[in-house]
Design a protein around this motif. Sequence first.
Motif, PDB file in Angstrom:
ATOM      1  N   LEU A 191      20.570  82.480  73.282  1.00  0.00           N
ATOM      2  CA  LEU A 191      21.969  82.700  72.910  1.00  0.00           C
ATOM      3  C   LEU A 191      22.498  84.020  73.451  1.00  0.00           C
ATOM      4  N   THR A 192      21.653  85.025  73.541  1.00  0.00           N
ATOM      5  CA  THR A 192      22.101  86.321  74.053  1.00  0.00           C
ATOM      6  C   THR A 192      22.241  86.335  75.574  1.00  0.00           C
ATOM      7  N   ARG A 193      21.585  85.407  76.268  1.00  0.00           N
ATOM      8  CA  ARG A 193      21.596  85.433  77.728  1.00  0.00           C
ATOM      9  C   ARG A 193      22.169  84.165  78.349  1.00  0.00           C
ATOM     10  N   MET A 194      22.762  83.282  77.553  1.00  0.00           N
ATOM     11  CA  MET A 194      23.193  82.001  78.107  1.00  0.00           C
ATOM     12  C   MET A 194      24.358  82.162  79.084  1.00  0.00           C
ATOM     13  N   GLN A 195      25.148  83.232  78.930  1.00  0.00           N
ATOM     14  CA  GLN A 195      26.248  83.441  79.863  1.00  0.00           C
ATOM     15  C   GLN A 195      25.763  83.874  81.237  1.00  0.00           C
ATOM     16  N   GLN A 196      24.511  84.354  81.339  1.00  0.00           N
ATOM     17  CA  GLN A 196      23.965  84.799  82.610  1.00  0.00           C
ATOM     18  C   GLN A 196      23.208  83.695  83.344  1.00  0.00           C
ATOM     19  N   LEU A 197      23.025  82.540  82.708  1.00  0.00           N
ATOM     20  CA  LEU A 197      22.257  81.457  83.299  1.00  0.00           C
ATOM     21  C   LEU A 197      23.159  80.510  84.074  1.00  0.00           C
ATOM     22  N   ASP A 198      22.536  79.769  84.974  1.00  0.00           N
ATOM     23  CA  ASP A 198      23.250  78.710  85.663  1.00  0.00           C
ATOM     24  C   ASP A 198      23.666  77.651  84.648  1.00  0.00           C
ATOM     25  N   PRO A 199      24.875  77.080  84.751  1.00  0.00           N
ATOM     26  CA  PRO A 199      25.328  76.124  83.729  1.00  0.00           C
ATOM     27  C   PRO A 199      24.362  74.967  83.513  1.00  0.00           C
ATOM     28  N   GLN A 200      23.849  74.376  84.584  1.00  0.00           N
ATOM     29  CA  GLN A 200      22.933  73.250  84.421  1.00  0.00           C
ATOM     30  C   GLN A 200      21.618  73.690  83.794  1.00  0.00           C
ATOM     31  N   GLY A 202      21.153  76.363  81.893  1.00  0.00           N
ATOM     32  CA  GLY A 202      21.423  76.723  80.514  1.00  0.00           C
ATOM     33  C   GLY A 202      21.586  75.516  79.614  1.00  0.00           C
ATOM     34  N   TRP A 203      22.243  74.466  80.124  1.00  0.00           N
ATOM     35  CA  TRP A 203      22.439  73.252  79.324  1.00  0.00           C
ATOM     36  C   TRP A 203      21.101  72.568  79.040  1.00  0.00           C
ATOM     37  N   SER A 204      20.227  72.492  80.030  1.00  0.00           N
ATOM     38  CA  SER A 204      18.919  71.853  79.815  1.00  0.00           C
ATOM     39  C   SER A 204      18.060  72.673  78.855  1.00  0.00           C
ATOM     40  N   MET A 205      18.127  73.997  78.960  1.00  0.00           N
ATOM     41  CA  MET A 205      17.374  74.826  78.019  1.00  0.00           C
ATOM     42  C   MET A 205      17.902  74.660  76.597  1.00  0.00           C
ATOM     43  N   ALA A 206      19.219  74.587  76.455  1.00  0.00           N
ATOM     44  CA  ALA A 206      19.797  74.403  75.124  1.00  0.00           C
ATOM     45  C   ALA A 206      19.399  73.057  74.535  1.00  0.00           C
ATOM     46  N   GLU A 207      19.377  72.007  75.356  1.00  0.00           N
ATOM     47  CA  GLU A 207      18.963  70.703  74.855  1.00  0.00           C
ATOM     48  C   GLU A 207      17.504  70.708  74.406  1.00  0.00           C
ATOM     49  N   ARG A 208      16.648  71.382  75.184  1.00  0.00           N
ATOM     50  CA  ARG A 208      15.232  71.426  74.814  1.00  0.00           C
ATOM     51  C   ARG A 208      15.027  72.225  73.528  1.00  0.00           C
ATOM     52  N   LEU A 209      15.697  73.369  73.407  1.00  0.00           N
ATOM     53  CA  LEU A 209      15.567  74.166  72.188  1.00  0.00           C
ATOM     54  C   LEU A 209      16.160  73.446  70.987  1.00  0.00           C
ATOM     55  N   ALA A 210      17.288  72.774  71.181  1.00  0.00           N
ATOM     56  CA  ALA A 210      17.896  72.027  70.076  1.00  0.00           C
ATOM     57  C   ALA A 210      16.996  70.881  69.633  1.00  0.00           C
ATOM     58  N   SER A 211      16.332  70.226  70.590  1.00  0.00           N
ATOM     59  CA  SER A 211      15.407  69.153  70.235  1.00  0.00           C
ATOM     60  C   SER A 211      14.214  69.685  69.452  1.00  0.00           C
ATOM     61  N   ASP A 212      13.670  70.824  69.891  1.00  0.00           N
ATOM     62  CA  ASP A 212      12.547  71.418  69.158  1.00  0.00           C
ATOM     63  C   ASP A 212      12.970  71.846  67.758  1.00  0.00           C
ATOM     64  N   LEU A 213      14.163  72.423  67.644  1.00  0.00           N
ATOM     65  CA  LEU A 213      14.643  72.862  66.338  1.00  0.00           C
ATOM     66  C   LEU A 213      14.899  71.669  65.423  1.00  0.00           C
ATOM     67  N   ALA A 214      15.442  70.575  65.983  1.00  0.00           N
ATOM     68  CA  ALA A 214      15.681  69.381  65.178  1.00  0.00           C
ATOM     69  C   ALA A 214      14.368  68.755  64.709  1.00  0.00           C
ATOM     70  N   ASP A 215      13.338  68.788  65.568  1.00  0.00           N
ATOM     71  CA  ASP A 215      12.036  68.255  65.160  1.00  0.00           C
ATOM     72  C   ASP A 215      11.445  69.060  64.012  1.00  0.00           C
ATOM     73  N   ARG A 216      11.650  70.370  64.018  1.00  0.00           N
ATOM     74  CA  ARG A 216      11.109  71.202  62.952  1.00  0.00           C
ATOM     75  C   ARG A 216      11.867  71.020  61.640  1.00  0.00           C
ATOM     76  N   THR A 217      13.165  70.826  61.714  1.00  0.00           N
ATOM     77  CA  THR A 217      13.963  70.651  60.499  1.00  0.00           C
ATOM     78  C   THR A 217      13.949  69.224  59.979  1.00  0.00           C
ATOM     79  N   GLY A 218      13.609  68.263  60.832  1.00  0.00           N
ATOM     80  CA  GLY A 218      13.577  66.867  60.404  1.00  0.00           C
ATOM     81  C   GLY A 218      14.923  66.181  60.415  1.00  0.00           C
ATOM     82  N   VAL A 219      15.953  66.820  60.939  1.00  0.00           N
ATOM     83  CA  VAL A 219      17.305  66.258  60.994  1.00  0.00           C
ATOM     84  C   VAL A 219      17.771  66.283  62.438  1.00  0.00           C
TER      85      VAL A 219
END
Length: 323
Positions: A191-200, A202-219
């Motif tokens: 989140l602190t460095r997403m503006q410095q990443l390439d859009p594609q 950054g989007w793939s990293m966000a999807e992977r992190l969101a998937s990992d976070l959703a797996d941990r929360t169960g939702v």
Amino acid sequence: MSELVTGEAVALELRPARLPSRALAVLLDLVVAVAVYVAVTIAIVVSTASLDEAAQTALSIATFVLVLVGGPIAVETLSHGRSLGKVACGLRVVRDDGGPIRFRHALVRGLIGVIEILMTFGVVACIASFVSARGRRLGDVFAGTLVVRERIPVARTGFVPPPPPWLAGRFSGLDLSAVPDGLWLAVRQYLTRMQQLDPQVGWSMAERLASDLADRTGVPVPQGVPPAAYLAAVVHERQSREARRAFGSGSASSTPSAAEAAPAANAASVTETPSAAGAGSAAYGPPVVPPGAAVESSDGARPEQSHEVPAGDRPGTGFVPPA
């Protein structure tokens, strides 16, 4: 970073001192010790001029041992591993388990230091520090000690952007107890460095992190919510919970805390200036029009805004609160 385990099975992360800082600390200690040794030697020579040569030699040897060997041992013992040079360089000698050193540790380090520092001009100590994974010289190895850094430079932490106002409070029912600290750190760094990443990228990293976070929360991640916005909202929810635990729940029931008041203030500002909502959403992905936002007509007139939106008109997100 070195991980030390105490006697109570507590892992300590200590930063071992590097060779340049240790060499500077030893040099400062030697300068002070030599200055004291010269002053004491001059005083003894003046006061014992009437003695024979054998007595003067014995006094010279005793002065050398007491000042250049016993002095550093006494200083490290009394200061618990902080000599003058180490204090100036922000270093400290600790045991292998992270505790303060005692007389026997300082004695072993001092006696071996005579050989590897004084007699060899520090060559043996430098070679041993280069070979050791944690930069320990022979005195540290035999004494079971480690020189660590006490003053660690504070790195500038990046700014974590707040979540979109229309996601404030949406994840208050998530169970965040199963999320490891490593995942929280990865999400915060993204989140602190997403503006410095390439859009594609950054989007793939966000999807992977969101998937990992959703797996941990169960939702699962709600439909229609950008992954970066989802990550920011969950991190904000975690920070709000920590703030409520830190300041207590008694005052939070009557007066909203700063962490809870921030989303409301952001929502109010977005309701007054719809362009800010578009700018905030653009930081997380495709612009999403928040519910209840006013849309200007072609003639420039703004219709009356409604702060409350019927439940049937709100867009579906697919988010199901945990039972």
